[in-house]
Design an enzyme around this catalytic site. Structure first.
Site, PDB file in Angstrom:
ATOM      1  N   GLU A 129      19.557  29.319  18.386  1.00 36.14           N
ATOM      2  CA  GLU A 129      19.384  30.463  18.843  1.00 36.14           C
ATOM      3  C   GLU A 129      20.566  29.253  19.914  1.00 36.14           C
ATOM      4  OE1 GLU A 129      17.860  32.658  22.806  1.00 36.14           O
ATOM      5  OE2 GLU A 129      17.023  30.775  22.105  1.00 36.14           O
ATOM      6  N   LYS A 204      17.751  40.353  19.418  1.00 34.65           N
ATOM      7  CA  LYS A 204      16.429  40.292  19.922  1.00 34.65           C
ATOM      8  C   LYS A 204      15.609  41.393  21.212  1.00 34.65           C
ATOM      9  CE  LYS A 204      14.534  35.843  23.081  1.00 34.65           C
ATOM     10  NZ  LYS A 204      15.357  34.825  23.418  1.00 34.65           N
ATOM     11  N   CYS A 246      13.402  33.084  18.983  1.00 36.45           N
ATOM     12  CA  CYS A 246      12.982  31.825  20.036  1.00 36.45           C
ATOM     13  C   CYS A 246      11.656  33.200  21.055  1.00 36.45           C
ATOM     14  CB  CYS A 246      14.085  32.136  21.187  1.00 36.45           C
ATOM     15  SG  CYS A 246      13.526  30.681  22.883  1.00 36.45           S
TER      16      CYS A 246
END
Length: 371
Positions: A129, A204, A246
């Site tokens: 990321e 995301k 993440c």
């Protein structure tokens, strides 16, 4: 590590390799079930690991002193790294970097790691990321963002073509089509094939809004739009790859949804803080691997990104049994792991949790009478 594709003309040193060949911890007998395959390199692991790794790499032409054959097209990386010899297990490479607000410096560092991974025969290379940059404040973060059709991803597409590898670009600051109206970006995981074609883009879905008093303060939702959907797994030479980013790691629902859709590898490119990483990083990744019976690959940011940001690092690969089979040291570098799908399917066959699930029971639990 078995014999692999021909390396690039430039020889690469041993740095970042020792952890990549660590043998997985073998599972015990399963109470009447046959035990799973013993750890690879179990006999060699009695010797100093660095010595073992250097001997193996030298034998395969991956250390100075070997005589690799130059790539036929004269490029910096071998074409068609995804096409291995029969019987070989695919090799993946996991990059650990320290991104800063300097996009040019970051590209140079990432490209160097990708080329080194291609030299050693990796077919799929993972970047973390924020591989493009990590801004020092919200204004800088928004100001540096680009579209998926911008210059930076065009350069990564060229890198994938030059090296003949798949690239998992784990968290790109994307100016979407709604940028003129929202002035917010997307945190986008982009997957490129060896022709440089964009084959998947996952935005995301879980944004990191965390407030740990006196330690960590993050509000990703203040400048980022949440993604609208989970992207189906993509077939790659290493296996079917499910994309996450993440903070998604904290939500097992997404890993189980990807497993139901056929995923064999889950990837969590990340930029964990030191506070949360030291407490939760490895245990969460191992949990996702165990419950989904997938390989889990997690490229990470490491070190001081700018004056107000330090990342945890510890990029790693976990196998479907939950064993850490590769891990980076401190600082920028690479680790490598073979993806053994025969092993994965044996784990799933001997503990068939997927077929034992009870989705009829997993809805909202009704409130019962008080005891």
């Amino acid at each position: 590590m078995g014999a692999r594709r021909q390396p690039c003309p430039q020889a690469a040193g041993p740095e970042g390799v020792a952890t990549s060949l660590a043998a997985p911890r073998g599972p015990p007998s399963l109470g009447g079930l046959s035990s799973l395959p013993p750890p690879r390199l179990s006999a060699a692991s009695r010797l100093p690991l660095r010595s073992v790794c250097q001997d193996l790499l030298r034998a395969r032409g991956r250390l100075p002193g070997s005589s690799p054959r130059p790539a036929a097209n004269g490029s910096s990386c071998p074409p068609g790294a995804m096409a291995g010899s029969p019987g070989l297990k695919p090799l993946v490479a996991v990059c650990q970097v320290t991104s800063t607000p300097d996009k040019e410096l970051n590209f140079t560092a990432c490209a160097g790691l990708v080329r080194e991974a291609a030299q050693r025969g990796a077919c799929l290379v993972f970047l973390p990321e924020g591989f493009d940059y990590i801004g020092s404040d919200t204004v800088e973060t928004l100001g540096l963002a680009e579209s998926l059709d911008g210059d930076l991803l065009g350069r990564y597409a060229g890198l994938a073509r030059d090296c003949g590898v798949w690239l998992s670009l784990g968290g790109f600051h994307e100016r979407g089509r709604d940028w003129p109206t929202t002035q917010r970006i997307y945190n986008c995981h982009v997957l490129l094939d060896p022709t440089g074609c964009r084959v998947a883009a996952y935005r995301k879905t879980h944004l990191c809004d965390v407030e740990l008093e006196g330690r960590v303060s993050m509000k990703e939702s203040s400048f980022t739009n949440p993604g609208p959907e989970i992207v189906p797994p993509v077939s790659t030479p290493a296996g079917k790859l499910g994309l996450s980013i993440c903070y998604d790691l904290r939500f097992p629902e997404i890993s189980l949804a990807l497993r139901r859709a056929g995923a064999e590898i889950l990837t969590y490119p990340s930029a964990f803080t030191v506070t949360t990483g030291s407490a939760h990083w490895e245990v969460l990744l191992r949990a996702r691997a165990i419950e989904s019976q997938c390989y889990v690959v997690a490229a990470a940011q490491t070190g001081k990104n700018h004056e107000r940001r330090t990342s945890y690092g510890h990029s790693l690969v976990v196998d479907p049994w939950g064993s850490v089979v590769a891990q980076c040291r401190e600082g920028p570098g690479l680790c490598y792991a073979e993806i053994d799908l025969d092993y994965l399917h044996r784990v799933r066959r001997e503990i068939p949790v997927h077929s034992h699930r009870r989705p009829d029971l997993y809805g909202t639990v009704a409130a019962g009478p008080a005891p």
